[in-house]
Design a protein around this motif. Structure first.
Motif, short mmCIF file in Angstrom:
data_model
loop_
_atom_site.label_atom_id
_atom_site.label_comp_id
_atom_site.label_asym_id
_atom_site.label_seq_id
_atom_site.Cartn_x
_atom_site.Cartn_y
_atom_site.Cartn_z
N MET A 15 0.84 -1.20 0.00
CA MET A 15 0.00 0.00 0.00
C MET A 15 0.88 1.26 0.00
SD MET A 15 -3.09 -1.15 2.57
CE MET A 15 -4.04 0.34 2.28
N TYR A 16 1.98 1.22 0.78
CA TYR A 16 2.89 2.37 0.77
C TYR A 16 3.50 2.57 -0.62
CZ TYR A 16 2.90 2.83 5.88
OH TYR A 16 2.53 3.04 7.19
N ALA A 17 3.79 1.47 -1.29
CA ALA A 17 4.36 1.55 -2.63
C ALA A 17 3.41 2.24 -3.58
CB ALA A 17 4.73 0.17 -3.13
N GLU A 18 2.12 1.89 -3.49
CA GLU A 18 1.12 2.52 -4.35
C GLU A 18 1.01 4.02 -4.05
OE1 GLU A 18 -2.59 0.51 -4.05
OE2 GLU A 18 -1.77 -1.45 -4.62
N ALA A 19 1.03 4.37 -2.77
CA ALA A 19 0.92 5.77 -2.38
C ALA A 19 2.15 6.56 -2.82
CB ALA A 19 0.73 5.88 -0.87
N ILE A 20 3.33 5.98 -2.65
CA ILE A 20 4.57 6.66 -3.02
C ILE A 20 4.63 6.89 -4.53
CG2 ILE A 20 7.10 6.38 -3.13
CD1 ILE A 20 6.84 4.86 -0.41
N ASP A 38 3.13 10.04 -5.13
CA ASP A 38 3.83 11.20 -4.53
C ASP A 38 5.25 10.77 -4.20
OD1 ASP A 38 4.65 13.47 -3.28
OD2 ASP A 38 3.09 13.46 -1.71
N LEU A 39 6.13 10.83 -5.18
CA LEU A 39 7.48 10.27 -5.07
C LEU A 39 8.32 10.93 -3.99
CD1 LEU A 39 8.35 9.82 -8.85
CD2 LEU A 39 7.61 8.08 -7.23
N ASN A 40 8.00 12.15 -3.63
CA ASN A 40 8.84 12.88 -2.66
C ASN A 40 8.19 13.00 -1.28
OD1 ASN A 40 10.87 13.33 -4.58
ND2 ASN A 40 9.81 15.15 -5.38
N ASN A 41 7.25 12.12 -1.00
CA ASN A 41 6.59 12.16 0.31
C ASN A 41 7.47 11.42 1.32
OD1 ASN A 41 4.87 11.59 2.59
ND2 ASN A 41 3.13 12.14 1.28
N HIS A 42 8.22 12.18 2.11
CA HIS A 42 9.20 11.57 3.02
C HIS A 42 8.54 10.77 4.14
CE1 HIS A 42 8.24 15.47 4.88
NE2 HIS A 42 8.53 14.88 6.04
#
Length: 429
Positions: free
Chosen positions: A21-26, A29-33
């Motif tokens: 799920m984190y992979a899908e979200a990232i 938004d590639l720069n969401n630290h």
């Protein structure tokens, strides 16, 4: 620090789903630290530490001023058993949030399994005994200093710089930090920065009246200036140390200063003065029962004799150095070092061809013979002494042997080629 023991397959499945799920979200938004940081934590739970480290490093790149990113990186490095790197990461996190108990606790836990564990554990136990809490400044400064002792110079410098940024109002603790920090700068080759920090440290120890620490700081500043080739400035600091050490009647500190003064005069090609200081240091070393220092000082004295062309005295000094080392170690480790010095200084023996039993060539031949170094032995014999005369020659002192053990005080200083007083004023008169 997060535990990595998965409770059951169901729990493991939960983290796998979370990572997906984190992979899908990232991806959106590639720069969401924050998302990347959370995925790093999930990777740790699945023992995928390389992936956790990769995410944590991305977080630090995106948000270098966020303490949790450095914490995530430290955790991943810890579980990869890169403990020293992990402590650097945790220390960096504490510079951004010095009151963060989670990061401080992780730093302490890592220190207790790191190369510093044997030195750090008694410090932690002392804090528990006095019911004091170890704060971020104390933890980073102590760990940084211990890494310095273990020769992790760059990592030590990074952690000590973190301690400096965290700061303290305790001047004595601050002075201790600056001494270690200056030494770390010096060890990594940043000599100018070392002098700047040590000069600040000198002002601190003077303000609190810590004379012994003042001696050590003066010596360190002198070493830095000597390394930069500023020999006269180095002498100024060494002699200031010597005066203070004399006031304290501390012979160990006096010997330290005297040796460094001798080395610096040698650098200035003032060999007679250098020899006087090293001979005095030999006396102090014997009084202190310091076999290692005795060994080093005989070596320095030999260098002075060799530089002045006193081949016989140079060889005699190396002979004494070898014996002193034997007494210190009780083995033959120093033979190879003596052999190197014999090779270097063979050409310094400039005397007329000797009659049997006289001169430096037979002496050198005997030493070389005892070390089973045929090439040196034959060079020594080139002045006319025949191989059969080595054993037959009267008056030749025997080579040093492992059996010649005894008190350090029984070692005589190298013989003098004449009265130094007639040439140069002795600093001890």
């Amino acid at each position: 620090m997060a535990e990595t023991k998965t409770k059951c397959p169901k729990s493991e499945l939960k983290f796998r789903v979370a990572i997906d799920m984190y992979a899908e979200a990232i991806a959106l938004d590639l720069n969401n630290h924050v998302l990347i940081s959370n995925r790093s934590a999930a990777f740790v739970q699945l023992r995928k530490y390389e992936e956790a480290l990769s995410d944590a490093e991305k977080v630090v790149e995106l948000k270098p001023d966020w303490a949790k990113g450095h914490y995530r990186r430290g955790v991943a490095l810890h579980y990869l058993k890169r403990y020293v790197d992990a402590m650097v990461a945790f220390a960096k996190g504490l510079t951004l949030d010095s009151s963060n108990v989670q990061i401080l606790s992780s730093l302490i836990k890592t220190a207790l399994v790191s190369p510093t564990r044997d030195a750090f554990r008694p410090v932690l136990e002392h804090f528990h005994e006095v019911r004091a809490s170890m704060n971020a400044f104390v933890a980073t400064s102590v760990i940084g200093a211990q890494l310095l002792e273990e020769s992790f110079y760059h990592e030590s410098l990074a952690i000590l710089l973190s301690a400096r940024r965290i700061g303290t109002n305790n001047l004595k603790l601050k002075a201790s930090l600056f001494f270690a920090l200056g030494t770390a700068y010096w060890k990594v080759g940043h000599v100018k920065e070392a002098v700047d920090v040590m000069t600040m440290d000198l002002a601190m120890v003077q303000s609190i009246g810590d004379v012994r620490s003042e001696c050590l700081v003066l010596n360190s500043i002198g070493k830095c200036h000597r390394e930069m080739g500023k020999y006269r400035t180095a002498l100024y600091y060494y002699k200031a140390q010597l005066r203070l050490a004399d006031q304290l009647s501390d012979k160990a500190l006096m010997a330290m200063a005297i040796s460094d003064i001798g080395i610096t005069h040698y650098k200035l090609e003032e060999y007679l003065l250098s020899l006087e200081y090293h001979k005095k240091c030999i006396e102090y070393a014997k009084e202190l029962g310091d076999a290692t220092l005795t060994t080093e000082e005989f070596g320095h004295a030999a260098d002075c004799h060799a530089a002045m062309g006193n081949g016989r005295d140079a060889l005699a000094s190396f002979d004494s150095k070898w014996l002193a080392k034997q007494l210190a170690l009780g083995d033959d480790d120093e033979k190879s070092s003596c052999d190197v010095n014999l090779r270097v200084h063979t050409d310094d023996v400039r005397v007329a061809p000797a009659t049997p039993g006289k001169g430096a060539e037979p002496r050198l031949a005997r030493l070389a013979h005892s070390f089973e170094k045929l090439a040196i032995e034959m060079r020594a014999l080139a002045g006319g002494l025949k191989p059969t005369q080595i054993e037959a020659s009267p008056g030749l002192p025997p080579p040093p042997t492992a059996a010649a053990k005894g008190s350090i005080s029984s070692i005589s200083p190298p013989p003098s080629t004449g009265s130094l007083g007639s040439t140069v004023t002795s600093p001890w008169q």
